[in-house]
Design a protein around this motif. Structure first.
Motif, PDB file in Angstrom:
ATOM      1  N   TRP A 130     105.708  73.673 115.115  1.00 38.77           N
ATOM      2  CA  TRP A 130     105.680  73.087 116.458  1.00 38.77           C
ATOM      3  C   TRP A 130     104.328  73.260 117.137  1.00 38.77           C
ATOM      4  O   TRP A 130     103.845  72.348 117.818  1.00 38.77           O
ATOM      5  N   TYR A 134     102.355  70.194 114.212  1.00 40.44           N
ATOM      6  CA  TYR A 134     102.644  68.990 114.994  1.00 40.44           C
ATOM      7  C   TYR A 134     101.461  68.499 115.821  1.00 40.44           C
ATOM      8  O   TYR A 134     101.127  67.299 115.769  1.00 40.44           O
ATOM      9  N   PRO A 135     100.774  69.355 116.591  1.00 45.36           N
ATOM     10  CA  PRO A 135      99.639  68.842 117.377  1.00 45.36           C
ATOM     11  C   PRO A 135      98.529  68.236 116.524  1.00 45.36           C
ATOM     12  O   PRO A 135      97.882  67.268 116.937  1.00 45.36           O
ATOM     13  N   SER A 137      98.872  66.729 113.656  1.00 46.61           N
ATOM     14  CA  SER A 137      99.313  65.525 112.945  1.00 46.61           C
ATOM     15  C   SER A 137     100.127  64.612 113.855  1.00 46.61           C
ATOM     16  O   SER A 137     100.960  63.851 113.376  1.00 46.61           O
ATOM     17  N   LYS A 138      99.871  64.697 115.157  1.00 51.86           N
ATOM     18  CA  LYS A 138     100.626  63.891 116.127  1.00 51.86           C
ATOM     19  C   LYS A 138     100.531  62.387 115.861  1.00 51.86           C
ATOM     20  O   LYS A 138     101.531  61.677 115.984  1.00 51.86           O
ATOM     21  N   PHE A 141     103.155  61.430 113.393  1.00 52.71           N
ATOM     22  CA  PHE A 141     104.486  61.427 113.977  1.00 52.71           C
ATOM     23  C   PHE A 141     104.722  60.139 114.768  1.00 52.71           C
ATOM     24  O   PHE A 141     105.781  59.503 114.647  1.00 52.71           O
ATOM     25  N   ILE A 142     103.742  59.764 115.583  1.00 50.22           N
ATOM     26  CA  ILE A 142     103.899  58.579 116.423  1.00 50.22           C
ATOM     27  C   ILE A 142     103.948  57.316 115.562  1.00 50.22           C
ATOM     28  O   ILE A 142     104.787  56.429 115.794  1.00 50.22           O
ATOM     29  N   TRP A 213     100.179  56.008 123.641  1.00 52.96           N
ATOM     30  CA  TRP A 213     100.506  57.302 123.044  1.00 52.96           C
ATOM     31  C   TRP A 213      99.713  57.530 121.765  1.00 52.96           C
ATOM     32  O   TRP A 213      99.290  58.647 121.464  1.00 52.96           O
ATOM     33  N   GLY A 217      97.168  60.558 121.035  1.00 50.72           N
ATOM     34  CA  GLY A 217      97.400  61.445 119.898  1.00 50.72           C
ATOM     35  C   GLY A 217      96.147  61.622 119.056  1.00 50.72           C
ATOM     36  O   GLY A 217      95.847  62.718 118.588  1.00 50.72           O
ATOM     37  N   GLN A 221      93.132  65.970 118.637  1.00 48.57           N
ATOM     38  CA  GLN A 221      93.143  66.633 117.337  1.00 48.57           C
ATOM     39  C   GLN A 221      92.109  67.759 117.230  1.00 48.57           C
ATOM     40  O   GLN A 221      91.946  68.338 116.167  1.00 48.57           O
TER      41      GLN A 221
END
Length: 224
Positions: A130, A134-135, A137-138, A141-142, A213, A217, A221
């Protein structure tokens, strides 16, 4: 003409169709993102016997034509009494092999030093996923969420096989029903085009929002 939109909206429950498609697609995407991230994290951060073989088996399932899975999937849902239910539609689409592959490739690009430092500070796997993975590879995810949402929103063949109730029809099957109903709408092209606009409008709004978004994102990074 503007009156065609009002007329088409009154002739079929497009509001219910759009809600059904949006609701099931969003739930499916949330489940797919969660389990794809967890499985990809296991493939990239855990060491266990047969890991490469297991990943190869996962990829092999992606090579199967989707139509080849319809009969066994239909039989399984029938045995579980989940035909013509939202639960059956969601369960049968709960895993995305493409998502597992995409997240694995993204997680492999994350510096192992960051994860090792977090583990040395006492962070567990869920916290690492988390707060670190996640941050960084945001965008992945999007991007996957957007692709999966469009795919499930536009899904037609499989929902048409397992969903029979009129009140549970998705926008794709509802639009087809509107087109062939009593043989009349097939020649009423203004109404067909108006109904098609109802179907794609949520996706247009989604792309307009997701673009912002996605840019945010990409710009978030930097290593902190």
């Amino acid at each position: 003409m503007w009156n065609h939109f009002a007329e088409a909206w009154q002739l079929a429950p497009f509001g219910q169709y759009i809600f059904n498609s949006s609701f099931t697609a969003i739930i499916i995407v949330l489940i797919q993102v969660l389990n794809s991230a967890l499985i990809a994290y296991a493939f990239t951060q855990f060491t266990f016997r047969g890991k490469n073989v297991l990943f190869a088996i996962v990829l092999l399932t992606y090579m199967l034509p989707a139509a080849a899975t319809y009969v066994p999937s239909y039989v399984i849902l029938a045995n579980l009494n989940m035909l013509d239910t939202y639960e059956g539609l969601i369960l049968s689409n709960a895993v995305s092999v493409f998502g597992i592959f995409l997240f694995r490739q993204a997680f492999m690009q994350i510096p192992k030093e960051l994860i090792e430092a977090a583990r040395m500070d006492g962070a567990g796997h869920f916290l690492v996923l988390w707060r670190i993975v996640y941050p960084l590879s945001k965008p992945t995810f999007i991007s996957f969420a957007l692709i999966s949402l469009v795919q499930n929103y536009n899904s037609y063949l499989w929902p048409s096989l397992i969903m029979n109730s009129a009140e549970k029809q998705l926008i794709t099957t509802g639009l087809r029903q509107f087109f062939i109903q009593e043989g009349a709408y097939g020649i009423q092209w203004p109404l067909i085009m108006a109904a098609s606009t109802f179907a794609i409008l949520p996706l247009l709004l989604l792309f307009a929002l997701a673009q912002k978004w996605f840019i945010n994102g990409i710009s978030d990074q930097g290593l902190k």
